[in-house]
Design an enzyme around this catalytic site. Structure first.
Site, short mmCIF file in Angstrom:
data_model
loop_
_atom_site.label_atom_id
_atom_site.label_comp_id
_atom_site.label_asym_id
_atom_site.label_seq_id
_atom_site.Cartn_x
_atom_site.Cartn_y
_atom_site.Cartn_z
N HIS A 61 0.85 -1.18 0.00
CA HIS A 61 0.00 0.00 0.00
C HIS A 61 0.89 1.24 0.00
CE1 HIS A 61 0.61 -0.66 4.42
NE2 HIS A 61 0.89 0.63 4.34
P1 TYD Z 1 -2.15 -3.63 7.49
O1 TYD Z 1 -2.15 -2.19 7.09
O2 TYD Z 1 -2.76 -4.63 6.56
O3 TYD Z 1 -0.66 -4.09 7.83
P2 TYD Z 1 0.62 -4.14 6.83
O4 TYD Z 1 0.46 -3.02 5.87
O5 TYD Z 1 1.80 -3.98 7.73
O6 TYD Z 1 0.66 -5.46 6.15
O7 TYD Z 1 -2.86 -3.70 8.92
C1 TYD Z 1 -3.35 -4.92 9.46
C2 TYD Z 1 -4.64 -4.65 10.21
O8 TYD Z 1 -4.42 -3.81 11.34
C3 TYD Z 1 -5.69 -3.98 9.34
O9 TYD Z 1 -6.94 -4.58 9.62
C4 TYD Z 1 -5.68 -2.55 9.81
C5 TYD Z 1 -5.27 -2.67 11.27
N1 TYD Z 1 -4.51 -1.50 11.77
C6 TYD Z 1 -5.10 -0.67 12.71
O10 TYD Z 1 -6.27 -0.87 13.13
N2 TYD Z 1 -4.40 0.39 13.21
C7 TYD Z 1 -3.13 0.66 12.80
O11 TYD Z 1 -2.50 1.63 13.28
C8 TYD Z 1 -2.52 -0.20 11.79
C9 TYD Z 1 -1.14 0.07 11.29
C10 TYD Z 1 -3.25 -1.27 11.32
#
Ligand code: TYD
Length: 131
Positions: free
Chosen positions: A49
């Site tokens: 992302h």
């Molecule tokens: P995600 O953005 O998919 O993690 P990465 O990009 O590291 O692979 O986040 C995983 C889950 O956690 C998603 O459901 C969103 C949630 N999340 C939060 O609720 N708060 C936060 O600050 C972050 C970073 C993620």
């Protein structure tokens, strides 16, 4: 590309290491949120992302991982394996995080509270947003 590796203040002595990163010095924004990622299995890739406004600093507090950074024109891969270094990532950068060592802990300092609206999770939408 709006990314940069940064050295933190190292205050090690015979008692061990102490690393300091201060807001508006080593960290170029006010920290509104911290999160950390660990227990990432072999072969797992995360991220995929970009952010519209969020700025972040990634710190490999323990172990190592690789980050591929892509601004829609060029991409590069950096290894994070030093707890005294941070990777600054500005907005408009697609990232993939992979090759986590089994003991890896990735600490992330973020400039904003969590907002799903700030994410671009589709690569074609990301490339279009950079034009
Ligand atoms: P995600 O953005 O998919 O993690 P990465 O990009 O590291 O692979 O986040 C995983 C889950 O956690 C998603 O459901 C969103 C949630 N999340 C939060 O609720 N708060 C936060 O600050 C972050 C970073 C993620």
């Amino acid at each position: 590309m709006d990314t940069k590796m940064m050295k933190f203040q190292l205050h090690g002595d015979s008692r061990g290491q102490l690393v300091v990163a201060e807001t508006m010095a080593e960290i170029p924004f006010e920290i509104k949120r911290l999160y950390y990622i660990y227990g990432v299995g072999e072969g797992i890739e995360r991220g995929f992302h970009s952010h519209k406004n969020l700025q972040q600093v990634y710190i490999a507090i323990h172990g190592s991982m690789k980050v591929t950074l892509d601004d829609g024109t060029e991409s590069k891969t950096v290894t994070l394996d030093d707890p005294a270094e941070g990777l600054y990532i500005g907005h408009g950068v697609w990232r993939k995080i992979f090759d986590f060592s089994p003991d890896a802990v990735l600490l992330v300092a973020a400039s904003e509270h969590y907002s799903e609206d700030d994410y671009i999770r589709n690569y074609e939408d990301f490339v279009a947003s950079t034009k």
